[in-house]
Design an enzyme around this catalytic site. Structure first.
Site, PDB file in Angstrom:
ATOM      1  N   PHE A 149     -36.791 -36.132  35.173  1.00  0.00           N
ATOM      2  CA  PHE A 149     -37.423 -36.830  36.143  1.00  0.00           C
ATOM      3  C   PHE A 149     -36.739 -36.864  37.568  1.00  0.00           C
ATOM      4  CE2 PHE A 149     -34.018 -40.096  34.963  1.00  0.00           C
ATOM      5  CZ  PHE A 149     -33.858 -40.440  36.468  1.00  0.00           C
ATOM      6  N   LYS A 173     -43.276 -27.842  31.240  1.00  0.00           N
ATOM      7  CA  LYS A 173     -43.371 -29.257  30.650  1.00  0.00           C
ATOM      8  C   LYS A 173     -42.545 -30.093  31.544  1.00  0.00           C
ATOM      9  CE  LYS A 173     -41.980 -32.091  28.346  1.00  0.00           C
ATOM     10  NZ  LYS A 173     -41.778 -33.516  29.200  1.00  0.00           N
ATOM     11  N   GLU A 176     -42.363 -36.766  32.133  1.00  0.00           N
ATOM     12  CA  GLU A 176     -43.453 -37.514  31.849  1.00  0.00           C
ATOM     13  C   GLU A 176     -43.609 -38.710  32.824  1.00  0.00           C
ATOM     14  OE1 GLU A 176     -41.149 -37.108  29.860  1.00  0.00           O
ATOM     15  OE2 GLU A 176     -41.261 -38.353  27.977  1.00  0.00           O
ATOM     16  N   SER A 226     -30.710 -34.557  30.007  1.00  0.00           N
ATOM     17  CA  SER A 226     -29.337 -35.077  29.664  1.00  0.00           C
ATOM     18  C   SER A 226     -28.667 -34.174  28.283  1.00  0.00           C
ATOM     19  CB  SER A 226     -29.719 -36.436  28.942  1.00  0.00           C
ATOM     20  OG  SER A 226     -30.685 -36.276  28.182  1.00  0.00           O
ATOM     21  N   CYS A 281     -27.644 -35.145  39.274  1.00  0.00           N
ATOM     22  CA  CYS A 281     -26.692 -34.416  38.379  1.00  0.00           C
ATOM     23  C   CYS A 281     -25.646 -34.378  39.197  1.00  0.00           C
ATOM     24  CB  CYS A 281     -27.354 -33.288  37.460  1.00  0.00           C
ATOM     25  SG  CYS A 281     -27.815 -31.974  38.704  1.00  0.00           S
TER      26      CYS A 281
HETATM   27  P1  NAD Z   1     -33.935 -36.323  29.648  1.00  0.00           P
HETATM   28  O1  NAD Z   1     -32.908 -35.362  29.058  1.00  0.00           O
HETATM   29  O2  NAD Z   1     -34.431 -37.521  29.181  1.00  0.00           O
HETATM   30  O3  NAD Z   1     -35.398 -35.486  30.045  1.00  0.00           O
HETATM   31  C1  NAD Z   1     -35.587 -34.001  29.944  1.00  0.00           C
HETATM   32  C2  NAD Z   1     -36.884 -33.433  29.715  1.00  0.00           C
HETATM   33  O4  NAD Z   1     -36.623 -33.672  28.177  1.00  0.00           O
HETATM   34  C3  NAD Z   1     -37.943 -34.334  29.809  1.00  0.00           C
HETATM   35  O5  NAD Z   1     -39.021 -33.319  30.230  1.00  0.00           O
HETATM   36  C4  NAD Z   1     -38.371 -34.954  28.804  1.00  0.00           C
HETATM   37  O6  NAD Z   1     -39.696 -35.491  28.634  1.00  0.00           O
HETATM   38  C5  NAD Z   1     -37.769 -34.085  27.855  1.00  0.00           C
HETATM   39  N1  NAD Z   1     -37.125 -34.984  26.489  1.00  0.00           N
HETATM   40  C6  NAD Z   1     -36.409 -36.109  26.485  1.00  0.00           C
HETATM   41  N2  NAD Z   1     -36.359 -36.484  25.295  1.00  0.00           N
HETATM   42  C7  NAD Z   1     -36.514 -35.576  24.474  1.00  0.00           C
HETATM   43  C8  NAD Z   1     -36.276 -35.265  22.977  1.00  0.00           C
HETATM   44  N3  NAD Z   1     -35.622 -36.400  22.170  1.00  0.00           N
HETATM   45  N4  NAD Z   1     -36.762 -34.118  22.462  1.00  0.00           N
HETATM   46  C9  NAD Z   1     -37.361 -33.210  23.331  1.00  0.00           C
HETATM   47  N5  NAD Z   1     -37.532 -33.545  24.607  1.00  0.00           N
HETATM   48  C10 NAD Z   1     -37.271 -34.550  25.064  1.00  0.00           C
HETATM   49  O7  NAD Z   1     -33.547 -36.100  31.042  1.00  0.00           O
HETATM   50  P2  NAD Z   1     -33.827 -37.211  32.186  1.00  0.00           P
HETATM   51  O8  NAD Z   1     -33.690 -38.801  31.947  1.00  0.00           O
HETATM   52  O9  NAD Z   1     -35.453 -36.829  32.600  1.00  0.00           O
HETATM   53  O10 NAD Z   1     -33.074 -36.644  33.349  1.00  0.00           O
HETATM   54  C11 NAD Z   1     -31.852 -37.337  33.800  1.00  0.00           C
HETATM   55  C12 NAD Z   1     -30.600 -36.189  32.962  1.00  0.00           C
HETATM   56  O11 NAD Z   1     -30.839 -35.010  33.470  1.00  0.00           O
HETATM   57  C13 NAD Z   1     -29.227 -36.706  33.368  1.00  0.00           C
HETATM   58  O12 NAD Z   1     -28.595 -36.631  32.308  1.00  0.00           O
HETATM   59  C14 NAD Z   1     -28.931 -35.604  34.610  1.00  0.00           C
HETATM   60  O13 NAD Z   1     -27.619 -35.271  34.770  1.00  0.00           O
HETATM   61  C15 NAD Z   1     -29.563 -34.497  33.761  1.00  0.00           C
HETATM   62  N6  NAD Z   1     -29.588 -33.361  35.021  1.00  0.00           N
HETATM   63  C16 NAD Z   1     -28.964 -32.346  35.021  1.00  0.00           C
HETATM   64  C17 NAD Z   1     -28.930 -31.425  35.792  1.00  0.00           C
HETATM   65  C18 NAD Z   1     -28.171 -30.254  35.916  1.00  0.00           C
HETATM   66  O14 NAD Z   1     -28.386 -29.325  36.544  1.00  0.00           O
HETATM   67  N7  NAD Z   1     -27.351 -30.155  35.043  1.00  0.00           N
HETATM   68  C19 NAD Z   1     -29.995 -31.516  36.990  1.00  0.00           C
HETATM   69  C20 NAD Z   1     -30.806 -32.707  36.855  1.00  0.00           C
HETATM   70  C21 NAD Z   1     -30.858 -33.534  35.801  1.00  0.00           C
END
Ligand code: NAD
Length: 495
Positions: A149, A173, A176, A226, A281
């Site tokens: 997000f 994808k 959401e 994450s 991040c």
């Molecule tokens: P998230 O992991 O909750 O979600 C990321 C994506 O995965 C979304 O599209 C979500 O719909 C999907 N998702 C969530 N839970 C899932 C599951 N159980 N099974 C399958 N798909 C699932 O992350 P977020 O809260 O949207 O974003 C924040 C996180 O992203 C932070 O931890 C941040 O550090 C990380 N991030 C990392 C970088 C990097 O370059 N390393 C860059 C941006 C964000």
């Protein structure tokens, strides 16, 4: 209530699963739309259309693909403000931050316009007598991107520009929580002349992700999010035979040596810790103050905090907006309490700030005397909370970073070039800043962390992105001597 659809086969497509998710404006707390959550069947149909489109798109000449990228780049530059406004309305970050993420994404489009040069292979003439060997790079087919997000425009652009320029069809994808930016990009791609089905958006949650991870027509998955989900994506995707790069969470440390310029370090810490409400991040979440720099540095950071203007992202005066959701805001606030209970010194408490009443706002928190056993130190908080750990020596500061579970970005502030160079040599992190707090690489390098910040071995965009979205083929070729086909072409008979 607006319904946010999918983008399949080059056009909007309303969801048919019967499942939807709420989309909020974090600055007001109001639900502004509902987003379709795709079923496995909807994902399968989208991928089938993408597969057909991929077959034709890989045959498009390099100059045709570059022309689409140039046009896309022009459209993105012209409409960047509109895209930034969409980001602010669903994510909450201030407009200048949103414009910044669009500008970084634009760099990726610019890089990808160079695809004719980037796809070049190599050639060895006369590897054996009459034998040449050469390598070519080819697209993978249909590839998927699953994005977080916190950068709803930039992270999809990291992936789709390179993947599409390389000749793949790309299925996105998005998160959401803020899906509208993805549909905006879809319209730009269509206007740029990209054939239908080469860029697809399937909105959804875990059900859509799992459908992509197990679909046999998806050749590769690029993920940012994450760490627990990144690990899951990597393990599930690779178990299904896919190429996967999965970027995870972070806990970025900024080391300040005793010779550093205090004002510059304090400015950097404030913008890197609290910009975008800490939901980056690459945010600095730990300052490691070495030796006697701690007192003046903490004072200098603290003195800047009352001046930070927190408000709606659409207000040009605001420097920091709300968090993404009420639940996340409460989780971050809970960490402030846990830091206090654990023995950290609360220099500024974000829960006490005067804030807009509606929306998911939280003030900025500064915790001093944090120690590595506290969960405010070990956990990725992903909010406007900055921890200061005091270290006696450079070696102690370095050990903290190298022992940390994450290894995304890190920075050192010093006036000593030799110290900076040693840090760059010693530190276990994928991106290093020297007097630069957020060292996000420019588009012609690649972005990626180490340790629990990346599963896989290929970084995102730039040269690694080209590598990830293509596979190499090596051709060994032998032609008979000229003139031996029976037709006299006038070649001399001996060579
Ligand atoms: P998230 O992991 O909750 O979600 C990321 C994506 O995965 C979304 O599209 C979500 O719909 C999907 N998702 C969530 N839970 C899932 C599951 N159980 N099974 C399958 N798909 C699932 O992350 P977020 O809260 O949207 O974003 C924040 C996180 O992203 C932070 O931890 C941040 O550090 C990380 N991030 C990392 C970088 C990097 O370059 N390393 C860059 C941006 C964000």
């Amino acid at each position: 209530m607006d319904h946010i659809p999918h983008w399949i086969g080059g056009a909007e497509r309303a969801g048919t699963s019967g499942r939807v998710g709420p989309v909020f404006n974090p600055a007001t707390g109001e639900q502004t739309a509902e987003v379709a959550l795709a079923s496995a069947a909807e994902v399968a149909e989208a991928v089938t259309l993408a597969r057909r489109a991929a077959t034709a798109w890989r045959s498009a000449s390099l100059s045709k693909r570059a022309a689409v990228l140039f046009k896309f780049r022009e459209l993105l530059a012209a409409r960047g403000e509109d895209l930034a406004a969409i980001v602010t309305s669903e994510h909450g970050k201030v407009l200048s931050d949103a414009a910044g993420e669009v500008a970084r994404g634009l760099e990726n489009a610019e890089f990808a316009t160079g695809i004719p040069h980037l796809m070049k292979g190599s050639f060895s003439e006369q590897a054996a007598t009459g034998v040449d060997v050469y390598s070519i790079r080819q697209p993978l087919g249909v590839v998927a991107g699953i994005t977080p997000f916190n950068f709803p425009a930039m992270v999809p652009l990291w992936m789709c520009t390179t993947a599409i320029a390389a000749g793949n069809a790309f299925v996105l994808k998005p998160s959401e929580k803020d899906p509208s930016a993805a549909l905006f990009l879809a319209r730009l791609w269509r206007e740029a002349g990209l054939p239908d089905g080469v860029f697809t958006v399937v909105n959804g949650d875990k059900e859509a992700v799992d459908a992509l991870l197990t679909n046999e027509d998806i050749a590769a998955v690029s993920f940012v999010g994450s760490t627990p989900v990144a690990k899951y994506i990597y393990e599930t995707g690779t178990a299904h035979g896919k190429r996967v790069q999965a970027l995870g969470g972070a806990k970025n440390h900024m080391v300040v040596l005793p010779d550093a310029e205090i004002d510059a370090a304090a400015d950097a810490a404030v913008s890197a810790a609290y910009g975008s409400a800490g939901e980056r991040c690459m945010a600095v979440s730990v300052v490691v103050a070495v030796g006697d720099v701690a007192e003046p540095l903490v004072d200098a950071i603290a003195a800047r905090l009352p001046k930070l203007r927190i408000g709606r992202g659409t207000d040009p005066d605001s420097q920091m907006g709300p968090l993404i959701s009420a639940q996340h805001r409460d989780r971050v606030a809970d960490y402030v309490e846990r830091g206090k209970a654990g023995g950290a010194t609360v220099v500024a408490d974000g829960r006490e700030a005067e804030l807009p009443r509606d929306g998911y706002f939280l003030g900025v928190t500064l915790l001093d005397n944090v120690t590595p056993d506290m969960d405010v130190y070990t956990d990725e908080i992903f909010g406007p909370v900055l921890c200061v750990v005091r270290a006696q020596t450079y070696a102690e500061a370095l050990a903290l970073i190298n022992d940390n579970e994450y290894g995304n970005g890190t920075a050192i502030f010093t006036r000593d070039g030799g110290a900076a160079r040693q840090f760059q040599f010693d530190v276990n992190a994928g991106m290093v800043g020297v007097n630069v707090p957020i060292p996000v690489p420019v588009a012609y390098y690649s972005f990626g962390g180490w340790k629990a910040s990346l599963f896989g071995d290929t970084h995102m965009y730039g040269p690694d992105g080209i590598h990830f979205f293509t596979r190499s083929k090596v051709v060994t070729s032998r032609w008979p001597d000229p003139g031996t086909s029976g037709v006299d072409l006038g070649f001399p008979t001996t060579r």
